[in-house]
Design a protein around this motif. Structure first.
Motif, PDB file in Angstrom:
ATOM      1  N   LEU A 138     -21.062  31.322  18.850  1.00 22.01           N
ATOM      2  CA  LEU A 138     -20.556  32.693  18.874  1.00 22.01           C
ATOM      3  C   LEU A 138     -19.665  32.928  17.661  1.00 22.01           C
ATOM      4  O   LEU A 138     -18.894  32.043  17.269  1.00 22.01           O
ATOM      5  CB  LEU A 138     -19.761  32.967  20.152  1.00 22.01           C
ATOM      6  N   ASN A 139     -19.776  34.127  17.080  1.00 23.10           N
ATOM      7  CA  ASN A 139     -18.893  34.496  15.974  1.00 23.10           C
ATOM      8  C   ASN A 139     -17.469  34.600  16.492  1.00 23.10           C
ATOM      9  O   ASN A 139     -17.165  35.447  17.348  1.00 23.10           O
ATOM     10  CB  ASN A 139     -19.312  35.839  15.383  1.00 23.10           C
ATOM     11  N   GLU A 140     -16.564  33.760  15.977  1.00 28.90           N
ATOM     12  CA  GLU A 140     -15.168  33.807  16.399  1.00 28.90           C
ATOM     13  C   GLU A 140     -14.405  34.859  15.620  1.00 28.90           C
ATOM     14  O   GLU A 140     -13.620  35.619  16.183  1.00 28.90           O
ATOM     15  CB  GLU A 140     -14.513  32.433  16.210  1.00 28.90           C
ATOM     16  N   ARG A 179     -20.918  37.847  18.573  1.00 31.22           N
ATOM     17  CA  ARG A 179     -22.355  37.790  18.278  1.00 31.22           C
ATOM     18  C   ARG A 179     -22.807  36.337  18.346  1.00 31.22           C
ATOM     19  O   ARG A 179     -22.118  35.444  17.845  1.00 31.22           O
ATOM     20  CB  ARG A 179     -22.606  38.367  16.886  1.00 31.22           C
ATOM     21  N   SER A 180     -23.959  36.074  18.943  1.00 30.35           N
ATOM     22  CA  SER A 180     -24.298  34.685  19.235  1.00 30.35           C
ATOM     23  C   SER A 180     -25.782  34.396  19.082  1.00 30.35           C
ATOM     24  O   SER A 180     -26.618  35.300  19.047  1.00 30.35           O
ATOM     25  CB  SER A 180     -23.859  34.331  20.661  1.00 30.35           C
ATOM     26  N   ALA A 181     -26.076  33.088  18.992  1.00 26.50           N
ATOM     27  CA  ALA A 181     -27.459  32.623  18.916  1.00 26.50           C
ATOM     28  C   ALA A 181     -27.531  31.207  19.464  1.00 26.50           C
ATOM     29  O   ALA A 181     -26.531  30.479  19.476  1.00 26.50           O
ATOM     30  CB  ALA A 181     -27.964  32.663  17.473  1.00 26.50           C
ATOM     31  N   ILE A 182     -28.717  30.820  19.910  1.00 29.06           N
ATOM     32  CA  ILE A 182     -28.954  29.478  20.429  1.00 29.06           C
ATOM     33  C   ILE A 182     -29.521  28.599  19.317  1.00 29.06           C
ATOM     34  O   ILE A 182     -30.457  29.004  18.609  1.00 29.06           O
ATOM     35  CB  ILE A 182     -29.942  29.496  21.613  1.00 29.06           C
ATOM     36  N   ARG A 219     -28.059  17.297  13.162  1.00 27.00           N
ATOM     37  CA  ARG A 219     -28.295  17.573  11.745  1.00 27.00           C
ATOM     38  C   ARG A 219     -27.116  18.330  11.131  1.00 27.00           C
ATOM     39  O   ARG A 219     -26.823  18.180   9.955  1.00 27.00           O
ATOM     40  CB  ARG A 219     -29.570  18.397  11.573  1.00 27.00           C
ATOM     41  N   TYR A 220     -26.449  19.171  11.934  1.00 28.64           N
ATOM     42  CA  TYR A 220     -25.366  20.010  11.447  1.00 28.64           C
ATOM     43  C   TYR A 220     -24.082  19.743  12.219  1.00 28.64           C
ATOM     44  O   TYR A 220     -24.102  19.225  13.342  1.00 28.64           O
ATOM     45  CB  TYR A 220     -25.713  21.498  11.601  1.00 28.64           C
ATOM     46  N   CYS A 221     -22.969  20.145  11.584  1.00 33.16           N
ATOM     47  CA  CYS A 221     -21.707  20.339  12.291  1.00 33.16           C
ATOM     48  C   CYS A 221     -21.402  21.832  12.218  1.00 33.16           C
ATOM     49  O   CYS A 221     -22.261  22.625  11.816  1.00 33.16           O
ATOM     50  CB  CYS A 221     -20.599  19.500  11.663  1.00 33.16           C
ATOM     51  N   PHE A 222     -20.178  22.255  12.600  1.00 34.60           N
ATOM     52  CA  PHE A 222     -19.875  23.685  12.541  1.00 34.60           C
ATOM     53  C   PHE A 222     -18.410  23.934  12.200  1.00 34.60           C
ATOM     54  O   PHE A 222     -17.543  23.102  12.469  1.00 34.60           O
ATOM     55  CB  PHE A 222     -20.264  24.392  13.848  1.00 34.60           C
ATOM     56  N   GLN A 223     -18.170  25.094  11.603  1.00 33.77           N
ATOM     57  CA  GLN A 223     -16.858  25.480  11.090  1.00 33.77           C
ATOM     58  C   GLN A 223     -16.095  26.290  12.135  1.00 33.77           C
ATOM     59  O   GLN A 223     -16.665  26.764  13.121  1.00 33.77           O
ATOM     60  CB  GLN A 223     -17.034  26.285   9.796  1.00 33.77           C
ATOM     61  N   ASN A 224     -14.794  26.474  11.903  1.00 37.76           N
ATOM     62  CA  ASN A 224     -13.960  27.158  12.896  1.00 37.76           C
ATOM     63  C   ASN A 224     -14.119  28.676  12.896  1.00 37.76           C
ATOM     64  O   ASN A 224     -13.407  29.366  13.617  1.00 37.76           O
ATOM     65  CB  ASN A 224     -12.486  26.793  12.712  1.00 37.76           C
ATOM     66  N   THR A 225     -15.051  29.212  12.108  1.00 39.52           N
ATOM     67  CA  THR A 225     -15.403  30.632  12.245  1.00 39.52           C
ATOM     68  C   THR A 225     -16.376  30.830  13.404  1.00 39.52           C
ATOM     69  O   THR A 225     -16.749  31.966  13.713  1.00 39.52           O
ATOM     70  CB  THR A 225     -16.029  31.174  10.954  1.00 39.52           C
ATOM     71  N   LEU A 226     -16.774  29.707  14.032  1.00 39.25           N
ATOM     72  CA  LEU A 226     -17.697  29.743  15.165  1.00 39.25           C
ATOM     73  C   LEU A 226     -17.085  29.042  16.373  1.00 39.25           C
ATOM     74  O   LEU A 226     -16.287  28.110  16.226  1.00 39.25           O
ATOM     75  CB  LEU A 226     -19.017  29.045  14.819  1.00 39.25           C
ATOM     76  N   ILE A 227     -17.504  29.499  17.546  1.00 31.67           N
ATOM     77  CA  ILE A 227     -17.198  28.818  18.804  1.00 31.67           C
ATOM     78  C   ILE A 227     -18.503  28.234  19.330  1.00 31.67           C
ATOM     79  O   ILE A 227     -19.521  28.931  19.376  1.00 31.67           O
ATOM     80  CB  ILE A 227     -16.601  29.793  19.841  1.00 31.67           C
ATOM     81  N   ARG A 228     -18.465  26.951  19.696  1.00 28.70           N
ATOM     82  CA  ARG A 228     -19.650  26.332  20.298  1.00 28.70           C
ATOM     83  C   ARG A 228     -19.500  26.327  21.811  1.00 28.70           C
ATOM     84  O   ARG A 228     -18.495  25.876  22.353  1.00 28.70           O
ATOM     85  CB  ARG A 228     -19.804  24.893  19.800  1.00 28.70           C
ATOM     86  N   PHE A 229     -20.525  26.830  22.494  1.00 28.90           N
ATOM     87  CA  PHE A 229     -20.598  26.747  23.946  1.00 28.90           C
ATOM     88  C   PHE A 229     -21.765  25.836  24.289  1.00 28.90           C
ATOM     89  O   PHE A 229     -22.899  26.061  23.856  1.00 28.90           O
ATOM     90  CB  PHE A 229     -20.814  28.129  24.578  1.00 28.90           C
ATOM     91  N   ARG A 230     -21.487  24.795  25.093  1.00 29.66           N
ATOM     92  CA  ARG A 230     -22.523  23.853  25.512  1.00 29.66           C
ATOM     93  C   ARG A 230     -22.578  23.845  27.033  1.00 29.66           C
ATOM     94  O   ARG A 230     -21.654  23.381  27.710  1.00 29.66           O
ATOM     95  CB  ARG A 230     -22.224  22.458  24.957  1.00 29.66           C
TER      96      ARG A 230
END
Length: 416
Positions: A273-275, A284-287, A294-305
């Motif tokens: 989700l766009n933080e 705004r979000s995507a699966i 393969r990837y990590c993620f930056q703090n401009t995003l929230i990961r929901f698992r």
């Protein structure tokens, strides 16, 4: 006589601005008798009831946005918006609709000069066109046919989206029972519902907070010390996550230690989700459906698992519904031009949870119409690629439109 005409755009047009007929943006009406056309991206920006503002004798007209470079073909009476709305009419050398497509091509070629005036650059754009206006008309008709097909696909997408929105309202308030049927409304079967902090929900459902449905984590902050290192890893950021899809064409990388990779890894089924975003786009979000780790993620995003007892697809549909109904806007915090969803605020947001089996039944229903939307979007994309190729070929003269040679045309055979 040459079969082409050479010159600049200014040789083929007349600019027909009339300041006395311009309508200020503060005077736009939501409904009215005369549509207002301005340089915005909307075909119709508003309405006026003042007949004195109407343009009727320059039709068809081409509207060019002096600041925005938006181009519109208008063949009905209209009023012009004020600042930056340029009214262009073809002269007798060029077919009006053919000119429209040439102006579209020129507008995308002259470059972006910011909020500077672009008409002066447009008028100097070099033109080479068929001298025969019948050929011009044939080219315009071909491109108009593709435009009409694009408009039809856009209308179909809008229809499916409207259907989906109505389905989401029903499915997220009534659900789908074990027999695969939508529950009757509460007014008809109050015994099937219970009251909750989210309103009336099916009695089998429970209200949880988001962090009880799945794990919530903010990404790792980007800093100069992480630009390079022994464990450089590509990462997802807000610029990659759109509404329902992830753009992999612009992926950046930074250093993540092996321990950090375990914390900020990306697995299939993760929802991002766009933080931090503009207020209307926050959340705004995507699966993610790619390969694991393969990837990590930056703090401009929230990961929901999602936890195993929940369907990640259903969870994304809930988040999508929250975006569309502007619920995310109610918990976001605005700082200057950027709004922040906040991982903690998001984690505590109430979530109406059916059983996993019912979640999957709901997802299946919505996936059916979503598949139609995606298929129609693909059709639209293909048509736009086709149109772009046709404009390059036909407007440049690279490909000629076949015309009948009068000397080889046979007289129709008449029976004796």
């Amino acid at each position: 006589m040459s079969d082409t005409l050479e010159g600049k755009l200014c040789d083929f047009i007349t600019v027909c601005n009339d300041k006395s007929k311009q309508v200020k943006s503060t005077e736009y009406l939501p409904i009215g008798t005369i549509p207002i056309i301005d340089q915005s991206s909307s075909k119709i920006a508003g309405y006026t009831d003042n007949i004195q503002h109407a343009h009727t004798n320059i039709l068809p007209a081409i509207i060019f946005g002096d600041h925005t470079r938006q181009v519109k073909y208008i063949d009905f009476p209209f009023a012009a918006g004020a600042d930056g709305t340029q009214l262009i009419k073809s002269n007798d050398k060029i077919h009006p609709k053919f000119l429209y497509y040439k102006v579209c091509q020129a507008a995308s070629s002259i470059g972006n000069y910011g909020y500077d005036r672009h008409l002066k650059h447009l008028k100097d754009f070099p033109f080479s066109i068929p001298a025969d206006k019948k050929i011009q008309s044939d080219i315009a008709n071909i491109l108009s046919t593709v435009d009409n097909l694009i408009e039809q696909t856009e209308a179909a997408i809008a229809k499916y989206q409207s259907i989906k929105q109505g389905m989401m309202h029903d499915l997220f308030t009534r659900g789908v029972d074990a027999n695969g049927h939508l529950r009757p409304p509460r007014e008809e079967a109050p015994e099937l519902y219970k009251e909750s902090e989210l309103g009336w929900i099916p009695k089998e459902w429970e209200v949880k907070q988001v962090h009880e449905i799945g794990s919530v984590r903010l990404g790792r902050q980007r800093s100069p010390k992480h630009t390079t290192g022994k464990h450089t890893t590509p990462y997802l950021r807000v610029a990659n996550v759109f509404d329902g899809w992830i753009d992999y064409s612009d992926i950046l990388a930074m250093d993540f230690t092996p321990e950090e990779k375990l914390t900020y890894n990306v697995l299939p089924g993760d929802i991002f989700l766009n933080e931090g975003q503009s207020l209307e786009l926050v959340g705004r979000s995507a699966i993610y459906e790619g390969e694991p780790n393969r990837y990590c993620f930056q703090n401009t995003l929230i990961r929901f698992r999602a936890f195993p007892e929940n369907d990640h697809r259903f969870c994304w549909l809930v988040f999508k519904n929250w975006l569309d109904t502007e619920l995310f806007m109610t918990i976001a915090r605005q700082t200057t031009s950027v709004a922040h969803l906040g991982a903690d605020r998001f984690a505590k947001f109430p979530f109406a949870r059916p059983t996993r089996e019912e979640q999957m039944r709901i997802s299946l229903r919505l996936d059916t119409v979503e598949s139609k939307i995606q298929n129609t979007r693909q059709t639209k994309d293909k048509l736009q690629v086709l149109k772009s190729g046709l404009m390059q070929d036909l407007l440049s003269g690279r490909v000629r439109v076949p015309t009948a040679d009068p000397s080889t045309t046979q007289e129709p055979h008449h029976a004796p």
